[in-house]
Enzyme design. Structure first.
Site, PDB file in Angstrom:
ATOM      1  N   PRO A 119       0.825  -1.222   0.000  1.00 18.85           N
ATOM      2  CA  PRO A 119       0.000   0.000   0.000  1.00 18.85           C
ATOM      3  C   PRO A 119       0.852   1.262   0.000  1.00 18.85           C
ATOM      4  O   PRO A 119       1.848   1.349   0.705  1.00 18.85           O
ATOM      5  CB  PRO A 119      -0.809  -0.112   1.290  1.00 18.85           C
ATOM      6  CG  PRO A 119      -0.105  -1.098   2.136  1.00 18.85           C
ATOM      7  CD  PRO A 119       0.657  -2.003   1.216  1.00 18.85           C
ATOM      8  N   GLU A 120       0.490   2.216  -0.823  1.00 17.12           N
ATOM      9  CA  GLU A 120       1.135   3.519  -0.815  1.00 17.12           C
ATOM     10  C   GLU A 120       0.139   4.541  -0.245  1.00 17.12           C
ATOM     11  O   GLU A 120      -0.953   4.176   0.186  1.00 17.12           O
ATOM     12  CB  GLU A 120       1.599   3.897  -2.231  1.00 17.12           C
ATOM     13  CG  GLU A 120       2.694   2.949  -2.731  1.00 17.12           C
ATOM     14  CD  GLU A 120       3.377   3.427  -4.013  1.00 17.12           C
ATOM     15  OE1 GLU A 120       3.348   4.638  -4.292  1.00 17.12           O
ATOM     16  OE2 GLU A 120       3.940   2.582  -4.721  1.00 17.12           O
ATOM     17  N   HIS A 177      -4.593 -15.269   9.812  1.00 17.54           N
ATOM     18  CA  HIS A 177      -3.870 -13.982   9.824  1.00 17.54           C
ATOM     19  C   HIS A 177      -4.719 -12.811  10.312  1.00 17.54           C
ATOM     20  O   HIS A 177      -4.309 -11.674  10.168  1.00 17.54           O
ATOM     21  CB  HIS A 177      -3.267 -13.653   8.449  1.00 17.54           C
ATOM     22  CG  HIS A 177      -2.469 -14.769   7.846  1.00 17.54           C
ATOM     23  ND1 HIS A 177      -1.398 -15.338   8.493  1.00 17.54           N
ATOM     24  CD2 HIS A 177      -2.597 -15.432   6.667  1.00 17.54           C
ATOM     25  CE1 HIS A 177      -0.894 -16.299   7.725  1.00 17.54           C
ATOM     26  NE2 HIS A 177      -1.606 -16.391   6.622  1.00 17.54           N
ATOM     27  N   ARG A 202       2.031 -11.322   6.205  1.00 13.89           N
ATOM     28  CA  ARG A 202       3.490 -11.253   6.323  1.00 13.89           C
ATOM     29  C   ARG A 202       3.972 -10.565   7.584  1.00 13.89           C
ATOM     30  O   ARG A 202       5.161 -10.563   7.879  1.00 13.89           O
ATOM     31  CB  ARG A 202       4.065 -10.572   5.068  1.00 13.89           C
ATOM     32  CG  ARG A 202       3.735 -11.384   3.804  1.00 13.89           C
ATOM     33  CD  ARG A 202       4.212 -10.702   2.556  1.00 13.89           C
ATOM     34  NE  ARG A 202       5.673 -10.655   2.503  1.00 13.89           N
ATOM     35  CZ  ARG A 202       6.356 -10.111   1.498  1.00 13.89           C
ATOM     36  NH1 ARG A 202       5.715  -9.568   0.495  1.00 13.89           N
ATOM     37  NH2 ARG A 202       7.654 -10.110   1.508  1.00 13.89           N
ATOM     38  N   ARG A 216      20.653  16.863  -3.443  1.00 10.88           N
ATOM     39  CA  ARG A 216      20.810  15.418  -3.648  1.00 10.88           C
ATOM     40  C   ARG A 216      21.663  15.081  -4.856  1.00 10.88           C
ATOM     41  O   ARG A 216      21.568  15.714  -5.893  1.00 10.88           O
ATOM     42  CB  ARG A 216      19.426  14.766  -3.759  1.00 10.88           C
ATOM     43  CG  ARG A 216      18.818  14.539  -2.389  1.00 10.88           C
ATOM     44  CD  ARG A 216      17.395  14.083  -2.479  1.00 10.88           C
ATOM     45  NE  ARG A 216      16.890  13.734  -1.144  1.00 10.88           N
ATOM     46  CZ  ARG A 216      16.512  14.619  -0.236  1.00 10.88           C
ATOM     47  NH1 ARG A 216      16.586  15.904  -0.497  1.00 10.88           N
ATOM     48  NH2 ARG A 216      16.058  14.219   0.938  1.00 10.88           N
TER      49      ARG A 216
END
Ligand code: ZN
Length: 278
Positions: free
Chosen positions: A2-3, A95, A114, A157
């Site tokens: 997920p973002e 889970h 996970r 950067r």
């Protein structure tokens, strides 16, 4: 994984079930996810009231009436489901690690195959200083993210623009997918030096990053209703990406005629079109 848009969709989906709700039963069926679940998880939440759900980057923050702040992160595979209020017990599926039952009988279940997600306790007063939160850069949809801030970050950067945008200190919550999409839409090659994107490139990128995320959140919102009605699962929805995952397909930039290619940067796939992204 997920973002930001998926996390925001989960937050929006959870809000009606949890904001203003009193927790009748809080259950943790495992002792740890990525980090140990607080030992007082059940004691501290039971009887507590959740006043507000907010989000910082990919963390969902539950502000409780007694000053507690619950930090939730979905990790790689975390899923949240809502089972509407019929008051009956919900048999835990595989889970289903954490469950909140509210006073009106709604079950909110956190499932994480996970176990890279996390649930931690902090304080509402000091959340900004929390080690997971304090170094996160500006929210991409907030006013504190703007062309000046992006420019300053890019000029410091030495990395590629792809790596720079994935750096959570530069801007919060962007992951591989939405960086690929934003760079494609901006016509900027992912391998370009971040420094070289400062100026015109940054001016193009800021509104495009906002648009890409806003559109994804809107897509999540429009499917939210269906998910809640169908399976109760929040946050995962069918996207239409233009570059991400489209290796070998025709670029959809008008009149481009190029093909989406894939390279690996810092161990992660970048999808781009070498014809229209410079
Ligand atoms: Zn193209």
């Amino acid at each position: 994984m997920p973002e930001l848009p998926e996390v925001e969709t989960v937050r929006r989906g959870l809000s009606p079930a949890l904001e203003g709700a009193t927790i009748a039963v809080a259950t943790a069926r495992v002792s740890k996810l990525r980090f140990p679940i607080p030992e007082d998880f059940s004691a501290r939440l039971t009887g507590n009231r959740i006043e507000r759900l907010t989000r910082r980057s990919k963390y969902i923050l539950m502000e409780c009436a007694d000053g507690l702040m619950v930090i939730l992160h979905l990790g790689m595979s975390g899923r949240v489901t809502i089972h509407k209020a019929d008051g009956l017990p919900v048999a835990p599926a595989k889970h289903d690690h954490v469950e909140l039952k509210t006073a009106d009988g709604t079950h909110v279940i956190y499932n994480d195959a996970r176990r890279f997600g996390l649930i931690l306790f902090s304080d509402r007063e000091t959340i900004a200083d929390h080690p997971l939160i304090r170094d996160i850069g500006p929210e991409p949809l907030g006013n504190e993210f703007n062309v000046d801030v992006l420019n300053a970050g890019l000029m410091r950067r030495k990395s590629s623009i792809k790596a720079a945008l994935l750096d959570q200190k530069l801007v919060a919550g962007l992951g591989n997918i939405y960086v690929c999409e934003a760079l494609w839409r901006a016509g900027i090659h992912p391998s370009r030096q971040a420094l070289s994107v400062a100026g015109d490139g940054a001016a193009r990128l800021v509104p495009i990053i906002r648009d890409v995320l806003t559109e994804a959140i809107a897509a999540g919102g429009s499917t939210l209703k269906d998910y809640v009605q169908a399976s109760g699962e929040l946050g995962y929805f069918q996207h239409s990406f233009k570059a991400y995952g489209r290796e070998g397909e025709a670029c959809s930039t008008p009149d481009c005629g190029g093909t989406i290619e894939r390279i690996v940067q810092q161990g992660r796939s970048s999808f781009f079109c070498s014809t229209c992204q410079e």
